[in-house]
Write an enzyme that holds these catalytic residues in place. Structure first.
Site, PDB file in Angstrom:
ATOM      1  N   TYR A 133      -5.405 -34.264   1.160  1.00 29.27           N
ATOM      2  CA  TYR A 133      -6.558 -33.644   0.492  1.00 29.27           C
ATOM      3  C   TYR A 133      -6.167 -32.306  -0.124  1.00 29.27           C
ATOM      4  CZ  TYR A 133     -11.112 -31.395  -0.081  1.00 29.27           C
ATOM      5  OH  TYR A 133     -12.198 -30.734  -0.595  1.00 29.27           O
ATOM      6  N   LYS A 143      -5.892 -31.204  -4.196  1.00 26.97           N
ATOM      7  CA  LYS A 143      -6.584 -30.024  -4.699  1.00 26.97           C
ATOM      8  C   LYS A 143      -5.599 -29.063  -5.344  1.00 26.97           C
ATOM      9  CE  LYS A 143     -10.851 -30.919  -3.513  1.00 26.97           C
ATOM     10  NZ  LYS A 143     -11.889 -31.130  -4.549  1.00 26.97           N
TER      11      LYS A 143
END
Length: 220
Positions: A124, A128
């Site tokens: 994750y 990002k």
């Protein structure tokens, strides 16, 4: 240049609060929300357009204005897999950012994450960070990147991990060295984004947790 704001992710925790605040902001004349399902709004300033996010190139004419607020995001559980989450959190976001740059939008505002890094071992945080690197290379006059920690607030669906975190993290983050990971309300991030859109700033700026809200506003 038209005082139009485009919002993607307008039905999410930050995006919904952001749309409400933009509708009340005097410097905004029009808001275009791009959503996958109809999302009507009480304000006449808000124009909702339903879009197929797998075919964003077909909606390039909507990415014209002064501001692009990018609040789009999902979870692995909602998406079904890391790769499916990557399609939303990276690929679709990248396409939207590229369309905004081509459409002449001058100010791009992105909700990223605390700890975002293209070199992260966490999938994750890695996606990002990769998104941040992509958008930094686009020819916007100004890019504002917000890096909140866990987001608190009422959602349309239950995220069990975030619910548990909202109970535990505020207690853990009273310990020295952990305050930068404390949670923040989605509407506080939205408020900061609107504030940033009203004032001049550098070509590239990052807002960490402490810059989004001071200690006196830490949620209890």
């Amino acid at each position: 240049m038209s005082a139009t704001a485009i919002v993607i992710g307008a039905t999410g925790l930050v995006g919904a609060a952001l749309t409400d605040r933009l509708a009340e902001a005097p410097h905004i004349e029009k808001i275009i929300t791009l959503t996958r399902r109809p999302a009507p709004h009480a304000s006449a300033k808000v124009e909702n357009r339903v879009a197929d996010f797998a075919r964003l190139e077909d909606y390039g004419e909507l990415f014209r204005g002064r501001w692009l607020f990018s609040c789009l995001g999902t979870t692995r559980r909602q998406a079904g897999s890391i790769e499916a989450q990557r399609q939303v959190d990276l690929i679709m976001q990248q396409q939207a950012a590229e369309l905004g740059a081509r459409g002449g939008i001058s100010h791009y505002l992105l909700v990223s994450s605390s700890g975002a890094s293209a070199q992260s071992s966490n999938p994750y945080l890695k996606m990002k960070g990769e998104l941040e690197e992509v958008v930094r290379a686009l020819p916007y006059e100004r890019i504002s990147i917000f890096r909140p920690s866990l987001l608190l607030g009422e959602r349309n669906h239950l995220r069990l991990g975030e619910k548990l975190g909202s109970w535990i993290l505020p207690l853990l983050c009273t310990l020295p060295g952990l305050r930068r990971f404390r949670p923040i309300r989605g509407d506080q991030v939205a408020e900061k984004m609107v504030q940033v859109s009203t004032t001049p700033g550098p070509a590239l700026e990052f807002f960490s947790l402490d810059e989004v809200f001071p200690d006196k506003n830490v949620p209890s």
